[in-house]
Design an enzyme around this catalytic site. Structure first.
Site, PDB file in Angstrom:
ATOM      1  CB  SER A 214      -0.830   0.052   1.272  1.00 18.13           C
ATOM      2  OG  SER A 214      -2.051   0.893   1.043  1.00 18.13           O
ATOM      3  CD  GLU A 338      -5.350  -4.418  -3.701  1.00 18.20           C
ATOM      4  OE1 GLU A 338      -5.558  -3.982  -2.450  1.00 18.20           O
ATOM      5  OE2 GLU A 338      -4.099  -4.988  -3.817  1.00 18.20           O
ATOM      6  CG  HIS A 436      -5.786  -2.401   0.584  1.00 21.13           C
ATOM      7  ND1 HIS A 436      -4.852  -2.591  -0.702  1.00 21.13           N
ATOM      8  CD2 HIS A 436      -5.499  -1.731   1.400  1.00 21.13           C
ATOM      9  CE1 HIS A 436      -3.841  -1.556  -0.186  1.00 21.13           C
ATOM     10  NE2 HIS A 436      -4.158  -1.086   1.002  1.00 21.13           N
TER      11      HIS A 436
END
Length: 516
Positions: A214, A338, A436
């Site tokens: 990320s 995600e 995610h």
């Protein structure tokens, strides 16, 4: 990032670890005392830079002070200043990480044995939207990864939010020319610390892999494009990142003006920022962050690495396409679902979305929203409005940028391998899918860490953690993860990590053909 640290700060060790065997080594700043935790040696909370306060606030990191005697390195240092993360609180029901501006710039090291060998080194940059996180989060514990694969792991804290990415050159002058990238410079200083000290811990300073997820992955990509970081690492792993998420000077200036306005500081009095309490800056940061998220432009983040012409000469994906990372093997990927992290969890979660609202959202990103919706429906298992919105978010923020970054690295002459994480969580009624951050406990082989099952659901597959951690360690060792061929624009081979792993050819062709 998954969970906050359970024992922040430098307080006394709990009784459960006081019996562990101490280990003393000498580094560039002095002697430190770590411990053998029953699996590997661990050294926590090691300063790699001076306190980023006073005259050092918003400025590049300064060299860490030396000390006499033996410094205790058995407890994690505090996190960098940050506000609570509501998503993490909802997911795990745990309190936010304790933070302290004075002593946040630290690293943690796990090694099979200090002073012995020349093992591959992995340096981890945590995520958290450039706003939250710490290298001490339990899911990043390196004990099993290090023990099973004979590598050395380093995790890093760096300045976040306004402290690490507030562009002040226009209001405070040339001494703050790099303030918009101070967080990146912290990470670079940590890499320099690794270069100078990792041999003491049994690591090879000539075989360093920088990896992150990320915001940490955005950071890794920035270092691939930054001339000043060249040579400090030799391989890179990018998990759910982007080479497109960098701010322009104009955009950064707009954030700075909003930040000053929130504090009631005129631009000519911007030097007041140097002495304002940490808590004041965090309150202003929260307000500006929420306002920027409401705008919905770009990646929705107010604080990002800055294309300043020096630390970052150009947008990272463009620099990499021109060959900036030609000599650095790259492993990168994203998760299939995600965006469900953002539609299912936290204050931005959505339920039933009216069809006209969904069409309006797609129209903001596609000239032909009907065609785009048809394409997304054809590839989504969850074709509900919330599912389609999550798919769009995931593709815009991570899936598309990952694909374009892989193609840029190939075009620039660099070796690149691409994966997609497809295993679905059963938590939250199965609505998270392969969202995610879900790959993190598999990469670190930490499926049994307290709280992780609230994210993965019960009994996540250990075999998948075995495969992924082995691939990551193998890539760090040799520059090739094994199991699947390198990515190239003709074949577009991608490893799909699921309960059964498989190689697919161009698995996201439908969305790729929609264009950026």
């Amino acid at each position: 990032m998954l969970v906050p640290q359970p024992r922040p700060g430098n307080g006394p060790l709990p009784e459960s670890v006081t019996h562990r065997a101490p280990v003393v080594v000498t580094i560039s700043s002095g002697r430190i005392r770590g411990e053998h935790d029953g699996r590997v040696e661990v050294f926590r909370g090691i300063p790699y830079a001076a306190a980023p306060t006073g005259s050092h606030r918003f400025r590049p990191p300064a060299r860490a002070a030396t000390w006499s005697g033996v410094r205790d390195a058995r407890a994690y240092g505090p996190a960098a200043p940050q506000n609570p993360d509501p998503v993490l609180e909802q997911m795990f029901g745990l309190p936010p990480s304790a933070h302290d501006e004075t002593s946040c710039l630290t690293v943690n090291v796990w090694t099979p044995q200090s002073g012995s060998g020349r093992r591959p080194v992995l340096v981890w940059i945590h995520g958290g939207g450039f706003l939250t996180g710490a290298g001490s989060d339990p899911v990043f514990d390196g004990g099993r990864l290090v023990q099973q694969h004979d590598v050395v792991l380093v995790t890093v804290n760096y300045r976040l939010g306004a402290f690490g990415f507030l562009h002040l050159a226009e209001v405070l002058g040339h001494r703050y020319a790099s303030s918009g990238n101070t967080g990146l410079l912290d990470q670079r200083a940590a890499l320099a610390w690794v270069r100078d000290n990792i041999a003491t811990f049994g690591g090879d300073p000539r075989n360093v892999t920088l990896f992150g997820q990320s915001a940490g992955a955005f950071s890794v990509v920035a270092h691939l494009a930054s001339p000043g970081s060249a040579g400090l690492f030799h391989k890179a792993i990018v998990q759910s990142g982007s080479g497109e998420g960098a701010a322009t000077v104009d955009r950064a200036g707009e954030v700075t003006r909003a930040f000053l306005d929130e504090l009631g500081i005129a631009p000519r009095a911007a030097a007041d920022l140097l002495t304002r309490p940490t808590a004041d800056l965090l309150r202003a940061q929260e307000t500006v962050t929420r306002a920027w998220q409401a705008r919905g432009d770009g990646v929705g983040l107010a604080f990002l690495p800055l294309v300043d012409g020096t630390v970052l000469p150009r947008t990272p994906v463009d620099a990499i396409g021109a060959g900036a990372a030609r000599g650095v093997p790259l492993l990168l990927g994203s998760n299939r679902d995600e965006g469900r992290m953002f539609t299912v969890l936290g204050p931005g979660s959505v339920g039933d979305l009216p069809e006209d609202a969904l069409v309006a959202v797609f129209a903001a990103h596609h000239a032909d929203p009907g065609r785009a919706l048809d394409a997304y429906r054809s590839v989504q298992a969850d074709a509900s409005p919330a599912g389609l919105l999550g798919a769009l978010i995931g593709e815009r923020l991570f899936g598309g940028p990952t694909r374009r970054l892989a193609e840029a690295q190939a075009a620039g002459g660099g070796a690149v391998w691409r994966y997609r994480f497809d295993w679905s969580s059963s938590a939250h009624g199965g609505r998270l899918g392969a969202c995610h951050s879900l790959e993190l406990p598999f990469v670190f082989d930490n499926l049994d860490v307290a709280g992780v099952d609230r994210f993965t659901g019960p009994r996540p597959p250990q075999e998948l953690a075995d495969v992924m951690s082995r691939c990551w360690a193998g890539f760090a060792r040799t520059g090739d993860p094994g199991l699947w061929p390198a990515y190239e624009p003709e074949g577009r081979h991608v490893m799909l990590f699921d309960r059964v792993t498989a190689v697919a050819k161009d698995p996201d062709r439908t969305l790729r053909l929609l264009g950026p």
